[in-house]
Write a protein that holds these residues in place. Sequence first.
Motif, PDB file in Angstrom:
ATOM      1  N   ARG B  28       0.837  -1.205   0.000  1.00 30.71           N
ATOM      2  CA  ARG B  28       0.000   0.000   0.000  1.00 30.71           C
ATOM      3  C   ARG B  28       0.879   1.266   0.000  1.00 30.71           C
ATOM      4  NH1 ARG B  28      -3.161   2.037   4.032  1.00 30.71           N
ATOM      5  NH2 ARG B  28      -2.501   0.534   5.599  1.00 30.71           N
ATOM      6  N   TRP B  29       1.952   1.202   0.769  1.00 24.30           N
ATOM      7  CA  TRP B  29       2.866   2.349   0.831  1.00 24.30           C
ATOM      8  C   TRP B  29       3.526   2.592  -0.528  1.00 24.30           C
ATOM      9  CZ3 TRP B  29       8.116   2.797  -0.082  1.00 24.30           C
ATOM     10  CH2 TRP B  29       8.704   4.003   0.308  1.00 24.30           C
ATOM     11  N   VAL B  30       3.906   1.524  -1.174  1.00 22.31           N
ATOM     12  CA  VAL B  30       4.564   1.659  -2.489  1.00 22.31           C
ATOM     13  C   VAL B  30       3.614   2.310  -3.495  1.00 22.31           C
ATOM     14  CG1 VAL B  30       5.448   0.360  -4.470  1.00 22.31           C
ATOM     15  CG2 VAL B  30       6.193  -0.238  -2.160  1.00 22.31           C
ATOM     16  N   ARG B  36       0.023   6.296  -7.425  1.00 19.25           N
ATOM     17  CA  ARG B  36      -0.850   5.503  -8.292  1.00 19.25           C
ATOM     18  C   ARG B  36      -2.062   4.986  -7.500  1.00 19.25           C
ATOM     19  NH1 ARG B  36       3.222   1.868 -12.082  1.00 19.25           N
ATOM     20  NH2 ARG B  36       4.854   3.433 -12.299  1.00 19.25           N
ATOM     21  N   THR B  37      -2.977   4.385  -8.221  1.00 16.18           N
ATOM     22  CA  THR B  37      -4.118   3.745  -7.573  1.00 16.18           C
ATOM     23  C   THR B  37      -3.934   2.233  -7.637  1.00 16.18           C
ATOM     24  OG1 THR B  37      -5.312   3.795  -9.663  1.00 16.18           O
ATOM     25  CG2 THR B  37      -5.719   5.607  -8.122  1.00 16.18           C
ATOM     26  N   ASP B  38      -4.568   1.562  -6.721  1.00 15.66           N
ATOM     27  CA  ASP B  38      -4.412   0.109  -6.657  1.00 15.66           C
ATOM     28  C   ASP B  38      -5.298  -0.545  -7.717  1.00 15.66           C
ATOM     29  OD1 ASP B  38      -3.879  -2.470  -6.055  1.00 15.66           O
ATOM     30  OD2 ASP B  38      -4.600  -2.393  -3.983  1.00 15.66           O
ATOM     31  N   ASP B  39      -4.779  -0.610  -8.940  1.00 14.38           N
ATOM     32  CA  ASP B  39      -5.533  -1.211 -10.037  1.00 14.38           C
ATOM     33  C   ASP B  39      -5.065  -2.631 -10.331  1.00 14.38           C
ATOM     34  OD1 ASP B  39      -3.042  -0.733 -11.006  1.00 14.38           O
ATOM     35  OD2 ASP B  39      -3.668   0.554 -12.673  1.00 14.38           O
ATOM     36  N   GLY B 113      -2.411   6.558   2.939  1.00 12.48           N
ATOM     37  CA  GLY B 113      -1.790   7.805   3.376  1.00 12.48           C
ATOM     38  C   GLY B 113      -1.586   7.832   4.861  1.00 12.48           C
ATOM     39  N   SER B 114      -2.165   6.837   5.532  1.00 13.56           N
ATOM     40  CA  SER B 114      -2.039   6.841   6.985  1.00 13.56           C
ATOM     41  C   SER B 114      -0.714   6.273   7.450  1.00 13.56           C
ATOM     42  CB  SER B 114      -3.170   6.019   7.596  1.00 13.56           C
ATOM     43  OG  SER B 114      -3.064   4.667   7.190  1.00 13.56           O
ATOM     44  N   ILE B 115       0.013   5.609   6.534  1.00 11.95           N
ATOM     45  CA  ILE B 115       1.294   5.024   6.950  1.00 11.95           C
ATOM     46  C   ILE B 115       2.324   6.144   7.047  1.00 11.95           C
ATOM     47  CG2 ILE B 115       3.118   3.421   6.342  1.00 11.95           C
ATOM     48  CD1 ILE B 115       1.023   1.856   4.763  1.00 11.95           C
ATOM     49  N   GLU B 116       2.939   6.156   8.168  1.00 15.73           N
ATOM     50  CA  GLU B 116       3.922   7.215   8.395  1.00 15.73           C
ATOM     51  C   GLU B 116       5.099   7.061   7.423  1.00 15.73           C
ATOM     52  OE1 GLU B 116       6.854   8.750  11.924  1.00 15.73           O
ATOM     53  OE2 GLU B 116       5.380   7.189  12.316  1.00 15.73           O
ATOM     54  N   HIS B 117       5.476   8.159   6.820  1.00 17.11           N
ATOM     55  CA  HIS B 117       6.594   8.101   5.882  1.00 17.11           C
ATOM     56  C   HIS B 117       7.923   8.088   6.612  1.00 17.11           C
ATOM     57  CE1 HIS B 117       4.874   8.553   1.838  1.00 17.11           C
ATOM     58  NE2 HIS B 117       3.823   8.898   2.543  1.00 17.11           N
ATOM     59  N   ALA B 118       8.880   7.448   5.969  1.00 17.86           N
ATOM     60  CA  ALA B 118      10.221   7.435   6.536  1.00 17.86           C
ATOM     61  C   ALA B 118      10.831   8.806   6.432  1.00 17.86           C
ATOM     62  CB  ALA B 118      11.087   6.431   5.788  1.00 17.86           C
TER      63      ALA B 118
END
Lengths: 319, 118
Positions: B28-30, B36-39, B113-118
């Motif tokens: 999901r983070w990638v 992009r969208t998860d297509d 977007g909820s995953i905290e970025h490094a």
Amino acid sequence: MHEATTAAAAVCKPTIGIRGVEYYFDEIVPIDTLPRFAANPEMLEKFKRAGYQSVSVSHVSITEQAILSARKTLAGSSLAAADIDAVVIGMSELRDWSSYPEVASTQIMLGLGLKDIPVVGVTLAGCANYGSALRMVRNMIAVDGYRNVLVIETNQVRGETERIYSATGNPGFILGDGAVSFLATPANGDFKVLGMEQIVKPLDGATADVDAYVVNNISGFRHVTERALAQAGVSCEQVDKVFLHNIRFAALSGFLSALNLPRAKLFTDNIARTSHVWGGDNLIGLYDYCASANPPAGSIFLMLCQADFYYSAVVCQKL
Amino acid sequence: MNDRCAVMNESQRMDHATPEKPICALRRWVIETAGRTDDGALQPDTDLMQEDYIDSLGLISLILIVEKLRGAPIDEKDMSAKNFVSLCQIQRTFFAGDDNMPKTGPDCSAPVGSIEHA
């Protein structure tokens, strides 16, 4: 970890002092004036967006700029030529040098009025020469008992050497010319070197792509940083300022993240001012930072440098 | 595709009530990082660099996210670009065996977007 490495780590490393850091730039010019940028406004704009504004350019020789820097170091130290026990000279390359390397060092000795003392050159580590020079001088002080060792790092773009590096169409770095010098002593100076580590972590350059370089860089920087900090007996959190090469900030900040160091601790002023002055960036940055910010005694500095697959970390403390 | 890669496909179909596996959170983070969208285009064996999901700077963040998700630094011997080439390879190298995986991961039901970025 190899047994030999473990044994080396277990040895108590002597600390040395650094004093009289000085540097010499001949001229600092806007990057717009570089011929390759003048011919390629699009590339110029990319580099400007990456943070580059000017670059140091020498019109004197690589030995002259070394002499001019070292004279300032000697003048500020109140030492006579006879007080200097040895000299360590770092140069990243001699590709366009028309004489043998010993000629360069002889010219520097003559220019400084030094004679009858040992002179050692470091060159293989390139832009990480600083790490090699410090290890060399620490060992000279510890084993040979020298009191004042003059260390000079001098580099400049000459002849066919490329000044602007732009791999894959993205801004890389711009090489600036200059020299930096200091005195290493067994006693305390302006700074005390608490720890240092340098390794070569090679990849096959023929097959390695940029991604392999990035991962290798993270691994290499972590390796030397962890060991230098451990040797110094300080943690990441105790580091007050980090000095890296004057290359694109986005790349630097990424590496800092990988080392668990906040980006705010990175000294970045000279990216715009001088661009990447080979193996001189760390100490020139340290000098400028201390001159402008006047950090308190006891401040801890981490200096990281890299050249191809050479990785160096030095931890020092302001006295 | 080997057996371990099949775990990825399973994770993509996971019920949201089940704690998300780290590799699912990483996927999901990638996608989010690539804008992009998860297509379904991002497959377990998709080359993340070749297919422009991750660039060289993003690779640093990817390494940090992997470390965060596994809850431990990556060993120096595993720090090689080939180990980050695809989600499948990342799982094989860094999340092999459930015993080594954190028991809970980021909430799969959380918005992207909820995953905290490094």
